[in-house]
Enzyme design. Structure first.
Site, PDB file in Angstrom:
ATOM      1  N   HIS A 188       0.905  -1.010   0.178  1.00  0.00           N
ATOM      2  CA  HIS A 188      -0.016  -0.011   0.105  1.00  0.00           C
ATOM      3  C   HIS A 188       1.077   1.188  -0.078  1.00  0.00           C
ATOM      4  O   HIS A 188       0.462   2.228  -0.508  1.00  0.00           O
ATOM      5  CB  HIS A 188      -1.052  -0.009   1.111  1.00  0.00           C
ATOM      6  CG  HIS A 188      -2.076  -1.115   1.099  1.00  0.00           C
ATOM      7  ND1 HIS A 188      -3.123  -1.090   0.212  1.00  0.00           N
ATOM      8  CD2 HIS A 188      -1.964  -2.447   1.523  1.00  0.00           C
ATOM      9  CE1 HIS A 188      -3.686  -2.277   0.159  1.00  0.00           C
ATOM     10  NE2 HIS A 188      -3.188  -2.922   1.112  1.00  0.00           N
ATOM     11  N   GLU A 430      -9.754 -11.838  -9.901  1.00  0.00           N
ATOM     12  CA  GLU A 430      -8.594 -11.725  -9.124  1.00  0.00           C
ATOM     13  C   GLU A 430      -8.348 -13.173  -8.459  1.00  0.00           C
ATOM     14  O   GLU A 430      -7.333 -13.226  -7.846  1.00  0.00           O
ATOM     15  CB  GLU A 430      -8.658 -10.709  -8.155  1.00  0.00           C
ATOM     16  CG  GLU A 430      -9.620 -10.899  -7.172  1.00  0.00           C
ATOM     17  CD  GLU A 430      -9.805  -9.528  -6.362  1.00  0.00           C
ATOM     18  OE1 GLU A 430      -8.706  -8.937  -6.064  1.00  0.00           O
ATOM     19  OE2 GLU A 430     -10.946  -9.262  -5.864  1.00  0.00           O
ATOM     20  N   ASP A 454      -3.668  -9.392  -7.019  1.00  0.00           N
ATOM     21  CA  ASP A 454      -4.202 -10.647  -6.227  1.00  0.00           C
ATOM     22  C   ASP A 454      -4.176 -11.851  -7.232  1.00  0.00           C
ATOM     23  O   ASP A 454      -3.758 -13.000  -6.850  1.00  0.00           O
ATOM     24  CB  ASP A 454      -5.491 -10.589  -5.529  1.00  0.00           C
ATOM     25  CG  ASP A 454      -5.328 -10.265  -4.242  1.00  0.00           C
ATOM     26  OD1 ASP A 454      -4.354 -10.463  -3.571  1.00  0.00           O
ATOM     27  OD2 ASP A 454      -6.334  -9.433  -3.693  1.00  0.00           O
ATOM     28  N   CYS A 501      -7.203  -3.340 -13.539  1.00  0.00           N
ATOM     29  CA  CYS A 501      -7.118  -2.289 -12.606  1.00  0.00           C
ATOM     30  C   CYS A 501      -5.863  -2.706 -11.808  1.00  0.00           C
ATOM     31  O   CYS A 501      -5.553  -1.986 -10.513  1.00  0.00           O
ATOM     32  CB  CYS A 501      -8.350  -2.186 -11.778  1.00  0.00           C
ATOM     33  SG  CYS A 501      -8.880  -3.583 -11.002  1.00  0.00           S
TER      34      CYS A 501
END
Length: 559
Positions: A188, A430, A454, A501
């Site tokens: 992140h 994902e 993922d 994405c």
């Protein structure tokens, strides 16, 4: 001069003082004070600082999500000054001789317990508010830095790594770049740095030492170098490199307003990934065609209790309104795994990445999901909304989620609350399971968006947060790329669009392959829009399509 080597995960060059992220630490102590008047004065000073902090948060919330969002912090301001609350604290200090930290804790617990015992739901809810303001005042008394940064000037922020809840709280205006001892390219911290368009370097290990705090640092996100107290020649070279990067960005700005079309006429939509309403400015500034991923879980991470329907509605409404009719794809709540939220009270799991997360939580706790869906559909009246479900593995999950959408729309109609009838519903691809049954899933939804972070993790069995796996991690693994092609092919057979994405969307080494596969959309960090547009416009897909697709499916492929 000291040189530290890590791995660059967000390009750029920045210079400034090194600052170590300040986390809450220490255990609450209880003791009897000698000067009770002085101790009460300590409390009053902390109380005043808490009220000031809450005022800043209220204005920030108002700017990002409207008056409803600001009201929570304004209510907390008033509760900080509540006479009964203050008198209870004063009694614990002046009559019992308790230190301020313990007095605030005890008074807060007593008042929260009283609220929780009330029958009225409104007053019951105030128990959490009292705990929150007490925790804030105690944190100030203990020297805890709110948001992790206590600096008057912008800094190069150093840390082991930052949790999603910590990235939400950061004062972004104070950050020039990141350096972390751990982390990964899809952490992140890295995602935040790319969204902000600032350099980030991960994996420096124990090379960063506490005594470097405050020293002059230059970070080069392109090479992964951290230079402490650079000599004149090194500083001049890196500052020249920084100037060249800024100049290239100015040239890229000339692409604003231009279509994302290859030399032989193949078009692709380039959208942006964001984490909160304030990121819309970066989307518009970088000429993003829409928002392909709004990570709605950051609204939850930014709250101390479940965000209300109105709070979420104001945030979604602001994003949709600010985007002026451009498509906004909002992902429903995606917590669990590496994004944990205390008030959800999720049980400990041995393998949370494979556990109760994302859509699984929403379907297991429908009251939370229903609140979010109501806020989303209410906001749909103010722009072009698409809703996307994460962590899908089975058809029944999608049908169950769609059923809840229909129930919410029925409720809103009955209540006379406006919403749009043109909200598309899609899913993230994902999990390998979703990719493999994408032919069936495509019949249930309006679009696919492939979450490559993922998908790579689950396909290759490599923890996306573990930077120590080194050579075992391959973002271009042919298994992942084949699953992307499979999902895209099945989407088109069913007449729906398919995009990406995840972080691979901005990987310029794969742009021609993605065009060859026929992806309809790539959603990337705002600062990646113009470089990606340039790459698309330079491509001649027809000349390379057959070779790239043949290489992808070849038995000898070692990408």
């Amino acid at each position: 001069m000291i040189t530290i080597q890590g791995k660059g995960v967000s390009t750029g060059v920045a210079a400034g003082p090194l600052y170590f992220y300040q986390r809450a630490s220490g255990t609450l102590r209880r003791f009897e004070v000698e000067d009770r008047e002085a101790e009460f004065a300590r409390f009053k000073a902390a109380q005043a600082k808490a009220i000031e902090q809450l005022g800043v948060l209220a204005e920030k919330a108002r700017a990002e999500a409207g008056d409803e969002a600001a009201m929570l912090f304004e209510t907390h301001q008033m509760m900080c000054e509540d006479l009964d609350y203050e008198e209870a604290i004063e009694g614990f200090i002046k009559e019992s001789g308790l230190n301020a930290e313990a007095a605030v804790t005890d008074a807060g617990a007593f008042q929260a317990e009283a609220f929780a015992a009330m029958e009225d739901d409104y007053f019951k809810a105030r128990a959490a508010d009292v705990k929150d303001i007490s925790g804030r005042i105690v944190g100030i008394l203990m020297g805890v830095v709110q948001g992790g940064i206590d600096s008057d000037v912008p800094v190069i922020l150093a840390s082991d790594d930052l949790a999603p809840s910590e990235t939400v709280q950061l004062d972004k205006s104070k950050i020039l770049g990141f350096v972390t001892s751990g982390g990964s390219g899809s952490s992140h911290t890295a995602i935040l740095a790319r969204t902000m368009g600032i350099p980030a370097i991960i994996g420096v290990g124990d090379q960063l030492k506490p005594e470097y705090q405050g020293r002059d640092v230059i970070v080069d996100g392109g090479t992964g170098s951290v230079i402490i107290d650079a000599d004149d020649d090194t500083r001049a070279r890196l500052m020249q490199k920084r100037a060249e990067i800024l100049k290239r960005q100015e040239l890229l700005n000339q692409l604003k307003g231009q279509p994302n079309v290859s030399k032989d006429g193949q078009e692709i939509r380039v959208y942006c990934n964001i984490g909160n309403p304030e990121d819309v400015h970066a989307v518009l500034e970088n000429d993003g065609g829409g928002i392909g991923l709004f990570r709605s879980e950051f609204l939850y991470l930014n709250c101390d209790d479940y965000p209300s329907e109105d709070y979420q509605f104001e945030a979604y409404k602001k994003v949709l309104s600010d985007m002026g009719g451009k498509e906004v794809v909002i992902r429903t709540l995606d917590i669990g795994a590496d994004k944990m939220i205390g008030y959800f009270n999720l049980p400990h799991e041995e393998n949370p990445a494979l556990g109760n997360r994302a859509l699984r939580i929403c379907l297991s706790r429908p009251e939370i999901f229903r609140t979010q869906l109501r806020a989303l559909y209410r906001a749909s009246a103010y722009g072009r909304l698409s809703i996307m479900f994460p962590m899908v593995a089975s058809v029944w999950e999608v049908r169950e989620a769609k059923k809840m959408c229909e129930q919410v729309k029925k409720e809103l109609r009955a209540e006379g609350i406006p919403y749009s009838d043109e909200v598309d519903v899609g899913i993230m691809i994902e999990t390998p399971a979703a990719a493999v049954i994408s032919d069936r899933l495509a019949k249930e939804v309006d679009f696919f968006s492939i979450g490559t972070n993922d998908l790579t993790q689950y396909t290759t069995a490599i923890d996306r947060q573990n930077n120590d796996l080194g050579r075992f991690f391959n973002a271009h693994h042919p298994a992942v790329l084949r699953l992307i092609k499979m999902a895209c092919d099945n989407a088109h057979k069913a007449g729906i669009w398919c995009g990406i994405c995840g972080e691979l969307g901005a990987d310029l080494e794969l742009t021609e392959l993605f065009l060859s596969i026929g992806l309809d959309e790539l959603s990337v960090s705002p600062r990646a829009v113009l470089p990606l547009r340039q790459k698309v416009r330079e491509a001649q897909v027809r000349n390379v399509r057959e070779k790239l697709l043949a290489d992808l499916m070849s038995d000898e492929n070692t990408i």
